[in-house]
Design a protein around this motif. Structure first.
Motif, mmCIF file in Angstrom:
data_model
loop_
_atom_site.group_PDB
_atom_site.id
_atom_site.type_symbol
_atom_site.label_atom_id
_atom_site.label_comp_id
_atom_site.label_asym_id
_atom_site.label_seq_id
_atom_site.Cartn_x
_atom_site.Cartn_y
_atom_site.Cartn_z
ATOM 1 N N SER A 50 0.835 -1.204 0.000
ATOM 2 C CA SER A 50 0.000 0.000 0.000
ATOM 3 C C SER A 50 0.873 1.259 0.000
ATOM 4 N N LYS A 51 2.114 1.090 -0.421
ATOM 5 C CA LYS A 51 3.038 2.201 -0.639
ATOM 6 C C LYS A 51 4.097 1.740 -1.635
ATOM 7 N N PRO A 52 4.809 2.669 -2.255
ATOM 8 C CA PRO A 52 5.868 2.256 -3.191
ATOM 9 C C PRO A 52 6.943 1.433 -2.496
ATOM 10 N N HIS A 91 4.402 2.360 -8.004
ATOM 11 C CA HIS A 91 3.105 3.008 -7.820
ATOM 12 C C HIS A 91 2.821 3.153 -6.324
ATOM 13 N N ASP A 92 1.617 3.637 -5.991
ATOM 14 C CA ASP A 92 1.288 3.878 -4.586
ATOM 15 C C ASP A 92 0.582 2.712 -3.913
ATOM 16 N N ASN A 93 -0.119 1.884 -4.687
ATOM 17 C CA ASN A 93 -0.944 0.853 -4.061
ATOM 18 C C ASN A 93 -1.216 -0.268 -5.067
ATOM 19 N N LYS A 123 4.570 -1.363 5.003
ATOM 20 C CA LYS A 123 4.448 -1.158 3.558
ATOM 21 C C LYS A 123 3.248 -1.897 2.980
ATOM 22 N N ARG A 163 6.069 5.589 6.715
ATOM 23 C CA ARG A 163 5.170 5.911 5.606
ATOM 24 C C ARG A 163 4.920 7.416 5.620
ATOM 25 N N ASP A 222 2.294 8.899 4.744
ATOM 26 C CA ASP A 222 0.914 9.229 5.118
ATOM 27 C C ASP A 222 0.621 8.976 6.592
#
Length: 416
Positions: free
Chosen positions: A141-143, A151-153, A178, A356, A358
């Motif tokens: 759910s992260k690079p 990508h991001d997800n 991650k 992360r 976020d």
């Protein structure tokens, strides 16, 4: 392969008999998928369920039926479609590819890890029809540039490239930042599309009583030591050890008798991916961690791994007949209480808690990290089909567990 080594293949075989509920679920997913194959927007079907509730066997039969129709049934809505089975776990992927080798309607190339599939599709400028995703809680759910995911997800990227996505999800098997997922984070994505959910509840893997499974769940979810149920050993070989070496010897005996019995441990002991051996030591007990498995056979089915300690990364998703579980330094008992505490500074899995962008609130981060440590224990607790043996590193926790065992009316293992 002999009968012992074939256990994982047999468990996930698309020929395995399903329960009435599981068969109805497969049919419902097929109907949902047919209805959305030619829609303007992707559609998502989510199966929720704890470890051992039969999620993977449902997906195995589902995918076999889809691919049989895609390659053989000209009257089917699936005929001529391109579909992939995705799992972000190299050991489980080996099992599915072995199954494919024995099924004419399944090709080994149908089974892929998400990063490889996404990059391959982008290189060819291709999309596909149906994605069946096992262990979706392991999707990134992260690079992760180290593993070539930019990508991001991963779930979002698969949705962009497929028409229908079927996933299985267990929030209590999320193990790394991650791959951070919660039901809320998942639904923030799935709610954007036509979707359906189903919840599996019945424990199929463990022959343990519901009350013993509930005891495990109180331990992991409430951080609480409760009295052991009086039926904790009914039809199930549950033991608590004060001596890790005695537990190891018992597991070796079980392995000689029925196979597929292993020692497992949480993090909290030296472990570095440097190609060398790193040992877990507890009194007279000394064994190395599992080594990277370069063979096509899953770690749990290699005979020599009876002399290694399995981790969450080698046992997740697999059935073992008997497990001897070491509850490591990160989990201890708070003196004077029946509560557990998480010692984040003693967790040695450096990959688990990478930052992360976020997440910035320290309290939120700490709560998630603690949850992941207990999730790792959940993965271990739910492996043993016929028996689970426990040993705790923390002296107070070890004494309390042994007391709970005797207070429930059971003799200590050294007396048996």
């Amino acid at each position: 392969m002999g009968d012992i080594e074939n256990a994982a293949v047999e468990k996930l075989s698309p020929l395995k008999n399903l329960t009435t509920e599981q068969a109805a679920l497969v049919n419902d997913i097929l109907d949902f998928t047919r209805a959305h194959l030619n829609a303007d927007y992707p559609a998502i079907y989510t199966i929720f369920g704890d470890a051992g509730t039969g999620k993977s066997v449902v997906l195995s039969q589902l995918f076999d039926r889809i691919q049989t129709a895609a390659r053989r049934d000209q009257q089917s809505a699936f005929y001529g479609t391109t579909n992939y089975f995705v799992v972000n776990h190299p050991e489980i992927l080996k099992v599915y590819r072995e199954i494919a080798g024995a099924r004419p309607e399944l090709y080994k190339k149908d089974f892929a890890r998400p990063t490889s599939l996404i990059n391959q599709l982008d290189k060819r400028h291709q999309h596909f029809d149906v994605a069946v995703i096992d262990e979706a809680h392991l999707l990134l759910s992260k690079p992760d540039h180290y593993n070539n995911f930019y990508h991001d997800n991963q779930l979002v990227e698969l949705i962009k490239r497929a028409k229908v996505i079927i996933i299985v999800f267990d929030q209590y098997q999320v193990l790394r930042m991650k791959s951070l997922w919660t039901p809320e984070r998942l639904r923030k994505i799935t709610d954007q599309y036509p979707h359906r959910e189903y919840h599996l509840h019945h424990m199929f893997r463990m022959t343990a009583s519901d009350e013993l499974v509930d005891w495990f769940n109180h331990f992991m979810n409430d951080y609480e030591l409760t009295p052991l149920p009086s039926n904790a050993r009914d039809h199930y070989d549950f033991r608590i050890y004060a001596d890790a070496e005695a537990m190891r010897q018992a597991i070796v005996r079980r392995n000689q008798e029925v196979g597929l019995s292993r020692i497992l441990s949480t993090s909290g002991y030296p472990s570095t991916l440097d190609g060398g051996k790193h040992y877990i030591k507890e009194g007279q007990f000394k064994m190395p961690w599992d080594q990277y498995n370069y063979t096509v056979t899953p770690w749990a089915e290699l005979p020599q791994t009876i002399d290694e300690v399995g981790s969450i990364y080698t046992c997740q998703g697999f059935d073992l007949n008997y497990t001897g579980i070491i509850i490591g330094p990160p989990i201890s008992q708070i003196p004077g209480t029946n509560q557990l505490q998480i010692n984040l500074d003693k967790y040695t899995d450096s990959e688990a808690f990478k930052k992360r962008a976020d997440l910035t609130d320290p309290q939120t981060i700490r709560a998630l990290e603690e949850r992941m440590i207990m999730n790792s224990l959940n993965v271990l607790f739910k492996r043993g089909v016929y028996g689970t043996y426990l040993y705790a590193h923390d002296p107070l926790l070890r004494r309390t567990l042994c007391q709970l065992f005797t207070q429930a009316g059971f003799r200590t293992p050294t007396e048996e």
